[in-house]
Design a protein around this motif. Structure first.
Motif, mmCIF file in Angstrom:
data_model
loop_
_atom_site.group_PDB
_atom_site.id
_atom_site.type_symbol
_atom_site.label_atom_id
_atom_site.label_comp_id
_atom_site.label_asym_id
_atom_site.label_seq_id
_atom_site.Cartn_x
_atom_site.Cartn_y
_atom_site.Cartn_z
ATOM 1 N N THR A 285 0.830 -1.206 0.000
ATOM 2 C CA THR A 285 0.000 0.000 0.000
ATOM 3 C C THR A 285 0.861 1.251 0.000
ATOM 4 O O THR A 285 0.593 2.214 -0.722
ATOM 5 C CB THR A 285 -0.924 0.004 1.235
ATOM 6 N N ILE A 286 1.918 1.231 0.800
ATOM 7 C CA ILE A 286 2.824 2.381 0.877
ATOM 8 C C ILE A 286 3.617 2.531 -0.416
ATOM 9 O O ILE A 286 3.782 3.638 -0.935
ATOM 10 C CB ILE A 286 3.771 2.219 2.079
ATOM 11 N N GLN A 287 4.086 1.414 -0.957
ATOM 12 C CA GLN A 287 4.888 1.460 -2.177
ATOM 13 C C GLN A 287 4.074 1.925 -3.377
ATOM 14 O O GLN A 287 4.606 2.586 -4.276
ATOM 15 C CB GLN A 287 5.493 0.083 -2.440
ATOM 16 N N ALA A 288 2.786 1.566 -3.425
ATOM 17 C CA ALA A 288 1.944 1.917 -4.569
ATOM 18 C C ALA A 288 1.373 3.329 -4.487
ATOM 19 O O ALA A 288 0.852 3.850 -5.478
ATOM 20 C CB ALA A 288 0.799 0.909 -4.698
ATOM 21 N N ALA A 289 1.456 3.955 -3.315
ATOM 22 C CA ALA A 289 0.869 5.285 -3.131
ATOM 23 C C ALA A 289 1.848 6.366 -3.558
ATOM 24 O O ALA A 289 3.064 6.192 -3.467
ATOM 25 C CB ALA A 289 0.487 5.474 -1.670
ATOM 26 N N PRO A 290 1.354 7.508 -4.036
ATOM 27 C CA PRO A 290 2.243 8.644 -4.293
ATOM 28 C C PRO A 290 2.992 9.013 -3.017
ATOM 29 O O PRO A 290 2.435 8.901 -1.913
ATOM 30 C CB PRO A 290 1.272 9.759 -4.713
ATOM 31 N N SER A 291 4.229 9.436 -3.142
ATOM 32 C CA SER A 291 5.060 9.702 -1.960
ATOM 33 C C SER A 291 4.453 10.768 -1.050
ATOM 34 O O SER A 291 4.617 10.724 0.175
ATOM 35 C CB SER A 291 6.464 10.127 -2.389
ATOM 36 N N THR A 292 3.721 11.713 -1.635
ATOM 37 C CA THR A 292 3.115 12.776 -0.827
ATOM 38 C C THR A 292 1.921 12.288 -0.020
ATOM 39 O O THR A 292 1.381 13.025 0.805
ATOM 40 C CB THR A 292 2.665 13.940 -1.729
ATOM 41 N N TYR A 293 1.469 11.054 -0.268
ATOM 42 C CA TYR A 293 0.326 10.491 0.449
ATOM 43 C C TYR A 293 0.756 9.720 1.700
ATOM 44 O O TYR A 293 -0.091 9.136 2.392
ATOM 45 C CB TYR A 293 -0.470 9.553 -0.452
ATOM 46 N N ILE A 294 2.049 9.681 1.981
ATOM 47 C CA ILE A 294 2.553 8.956 3.139
ATOM 48 C C ILE A 294 3.113 9.956 4.150
ATOM 49 O O ILE A 294 3.900 10.839 3.807
ATOM 50 C CB ILE A 294 3.655 7.949 2.744
ATOM 51 N N ALA A 295 2.687 9.824 5.406
ATOM 52 C CA ALA A 295 3.156 10.713 6.480
ATOM 53 C C ALA A 295 3.729 9.879 7.614
ATOM 54 O O ALA A 295 3.189 8.820 7.942
ATOM 55 C CB ALA A 295 2.000 11.574 6.997
ATOM 56 N N ARG A 296 4.817 10.371 8.198
ATOM 57 C CA ARG A 296 5.425 9.719 9.351
ATOM 58 C C ARG A 296 5.167 10.576 10.591
ATOM 59 O O ARG A 296 5.191 11.799 10.527
ATOM 60 C CB ARG A 296 6.938 9.545 9.149
ATOM 61 N N MET A 297 4.923 9.887 11.704
ATOM 62 C CA MET A 297 4.601 10.599 12.934
ATOM 63 C C MET A 297 5.115 9.801 14.125
ATOM 64 O O MET A 297 5.002 8.573 14.151
ATOM 65 C CB MET A 297 3.083 10.775 13.046
ATOM 66 N N ASN A 298 5.688 10.496 15.104
ATOM 67 C CA ASN A 298 6.179 9.848 16.317
ATOM 68 C C ASN A 298 5.165 10.026 17.438
ATOM 69 O O ASN A 298 4.731 11.146 17.718
ATOM 70 C CB ASN A 298 7.522 10.450 16.747
ATOM 71 N N LEU A 299 4.818 8.915 18.095
ATOM 72 C CA LEU A 299 3.833 8.952 19.166
ATOM 73 C C LEU A 299 4.078 7.779 20.102
ATOM 74 O O LEU A 299 4.121 6.621 19.654
ATOM 75 C CB LEU A 299 2.418 8.888 18.584
ATOM 76 N N PHE A 300 4.241 8.066 21.412
ATOM 77 C CA PHE A 300 4.446 7.029 22.426
ATOM 78 C C PHE A 300 5.617 6.104 22.058
ATOM 79 O O PHE A 300 5.516 4.882 22.146
ATOM 80 C CB PHE A 300 3.181 6.196 22.629
ATOM 81 N N ASN A 301 6.695 6.705 21.630
ATOM 82 C CA ASN A 301 7.899 5.941 21.266
ATOM 83 C C ASN A 301 7.678 4.994 20.096
ATOM 84 O O ASN A 301 8.425 4.031 19.919
ATOM 85 C CB ASN A 301 8.438 5.153 22.470
ATOM 86 N N HIS A 302 6.660 5.232 19.324
ATOM 87 C CA HIS A 302 6.418 4.482 18.091
ATOM 88 C C HIS A 302 6.443 5.455 16.921
ATOM 89 O O HIS A 302 6.011 6.596 17.041
ATOM 90 C CB HIS A 302 5.055 3.774 18.113
ATOM 91 N N THR A 303 6.932 5.000 15.789
ATOM 92 C CA THR A 303 6.839 5.775 14.558
ATOM 93 C C THR A 303 5.745 5.154 13.696
ATOM 94 O O THR A 303 5.814 3.980 13.349
ATOM 95 C CB THR A 303 8.173 5.776 13.791
ATOM 96 N N TYR A 304 4.746 5.950 13.399
ATOM 97 C CA TYR A 304 3.645 5.486 12.564
ATOM 98 C C TYR A 304 3.842 6.009 11.141
ATOM 99 O O TYR A 304 4.142 7.186 10.934
ATOM 100 C CB TYR A 304 2.308 5.994 13.102
#
Length: 497
Positions: A285-304
């Motif tokens: 899903t991540i590989q097939a999506a445009p790069s601008t459609y993926i966001a990274r976020m840090n929360l509770f010592n996890h990276t989403y």
């Protein structure tokens, strides 16, 4: 005289035993509620239930043992942005809370004291401006604060309607600030941050007009007794809007504390834009999506790593104008925009973003679901990206106008919300469009709106008929919007990229 004395002693013995039994019954059900039997609990969690003295200890020693099992000692659930004490979120594994990277106002969390503090977040949308006043309690400076309650209020129209009269736009914000002054104790004003984030309404305006409105609001904030952070009045980008709404919903439903890391997706339908955000299960899903459609976020010592996108111009009101061919058109003084999605005899002036349009049904033409579907298709088809995973079994929370139109059409109950499948929305859209006269009193645009929602879900995002949507306005008495996530971001810095 021996018999009466014996009878009295026996009565006292029975009454004492009865009271002890009742006290033990209460204790048993107070400390071991039904849901505890199925929850995991952290070993070092702080006790969230109020202390209750043991009624059995006060009973006389000679009272016979009561046949109620002693409650199992269970570690309690930690408080972490818990909206209502009665609701229990899944317990997290032990974690160290993220470091606060932003300097908070003075007095945010003094060591060794219970700190009560507030946050005021303005949501300046295309159809209205809303204020969210959050009250937090922090019992320990090393623990996350607890969301105690929220006060919500809204005014219409949105800021964008004041594009040619910014002073009145500022007055609409000033009106809401009066509510904040009544809600937040005076001694907390100077420590309470006020923040306004504008969304699609201002993103659709010319830059100079949007900047003038924001400058006016900043002046209103500066006049207030509240703490005004740097960049407190901004236009929020669409990516953050989707991500922070996802944080809010998964926060309130407890999914961010689940050991399984299972989460729910969100669908937000505003007046000017619409957002989809979810945590992909598949790398494809991540590989097939445009790069601008993926966001990274840090929360509770996890990276989403989230799939998220905001479609400007595909909010409900903007989509109405696009369906009519009116969005961005000229000659508005004399043109009448028609649609088979509207009742044949309907004719009205419609204002959106400070601009007025003449719209009408087709008096001598046809109207109904099929023709309407073809019209709204041009607003969706080929414009909305279809992520791979939405064809699976993921659960999505849908709110804002998804919820409002489902209530108005009778698909769900306003007080409870409800779970529906995409096919249920399609069926209701057909009913509304084929009985426009019946539903016109509710809204002459209901056929167009329900058909657009159906088309957006199916032809746009690519959801299957069986996809489950949880329609909700609130989760645990807190509004399902990006506002809580944005407040959390201010205090904790989620480092969204």
């Amino acid at each position: 005289m021996a018999a009466p004395s014996l009878l009295l002693a026996l009565s006292v013995w029975l009454v004492a035993g009865s009271l002890t039994a009742e006290a033990t019954y209460y204790r048993h059900h107070r400390y071991v509620p039904h849901f505890y039997r199925y929850r995991e609990h952290a070993a070092n969690a702080e006790n969230q239930l109020p202390e209750v003295s043991n009624p059995v200890a006060a009973a006389p020693q000679h009272v016979p043992e009561v046949f109620h099992p002693a409650p199992e000692v269970i570690p309690p659930i930690p408080e972490a942005f818990h909206p209502v004490p009665e609701v229990v979120h899944p317990a997290p594994e032990p974690y160290r809370p993220p470091t606060v990277r932003r300097r908070a106002p003075d007095g945010f969390s003094p060591v060794g004291t219970v700190r009560v503090f507030y946050g005021v977040m303005f949501d300046a949308g295309s159809t209205g401006t809303r204020i969210h006043i959050y009250r937090f309690v922090q019992k320990d400076p090393i623990e996350l604060p607890v969301l105690d309650n929220e006060l919500y209020h809204a005014v219409k129209p949105g800021l964008s309607a004041y594009k040619d009269n910014p002073e009145e736009g500022g007055n609409s914000v000033r009106q809401l600030l009066k509510i904040a002054k009544k809600t937040v104790p005076e001694e907390e004003w100077r420590r309470t941050p006020v923040i306004l984030k504008a969304t699609a309404g201002l993103r659709l305006l010319p830059e100079d007009k949007a900047d003038t409105l924001l400058k006016e609001v900043r002046g209103v904030f500066d006049e207030s007794p509240f703490f005004v952070p740097n960049n407190s009045v901004t236009i929020m980008n669409g990516k953050n809007e989707g991500v922070l709404a996802w944080v809010t919903v998964n926060f309130l439903t407890g999914h961010l504390y689940s050991n399984t890391r299972r989460t729910v997706g969100i669908l937000d339908l505003g007046g000017g834009s619409t957002q989809i955000t979810f945590l992909p299960k598949s790398r494809k899903t991540i590989q097939a999506a445009p790069s601008t459609y993926i966001a990274r976020m840090n929360l509770f010592n996890h990276t989403y790593q989230l799939y998220t996108h905001s479609y400007l111009g595909n909010g409900l009101y903007a989509a109405r104008l696009a369906t009519l061919g009116a969005l961005g058109a000229d000659g508005l003084d004399w043109k009448i925009f028609t649609s088979s999605c509207l009742p044949k005899k309907f004719r009205e002036d419609v204002t959106f973003g400070g601009t007025t349009y003449k719209v009408s049904g087709i008096p001598d033409g046809y109207a109904g679901y099929k023709l309407c579907y073809y019209e709204v298709m041009k607003v969706v088809k080929g414009i909305v990206h279809q992520p791979l995973e939405v064809k699976g079994s993921s659960v999505f929370y849908a709110f804002s106008y998804y919820y409002d139109r489902a209530v108005e059409s009778g698909l769900i109950d306003r007080s409870r919300g409800g779970t529906v499948e995409v096919r249920d929305i399609k069926k209701k859209a057909k009913e509304v469009c084929n009985k426009m006269t019946k539903y016109r009193a509710i809204s002459p645009f209901l056929c167009m709106d329900m058909t657009y929602i159906t088309c957006l879900l199916k032809e746009g995002f690519g959801f299957k008929d069986s996809t489950v949507l949880q329609l909700a306005k609130k989760v645990n008495n807190v509004e399902t919007s990006w506002a809580l996530g944005a407040t959390f971001d201010y205090f904790r810095n989620l480092a969204i990229e």
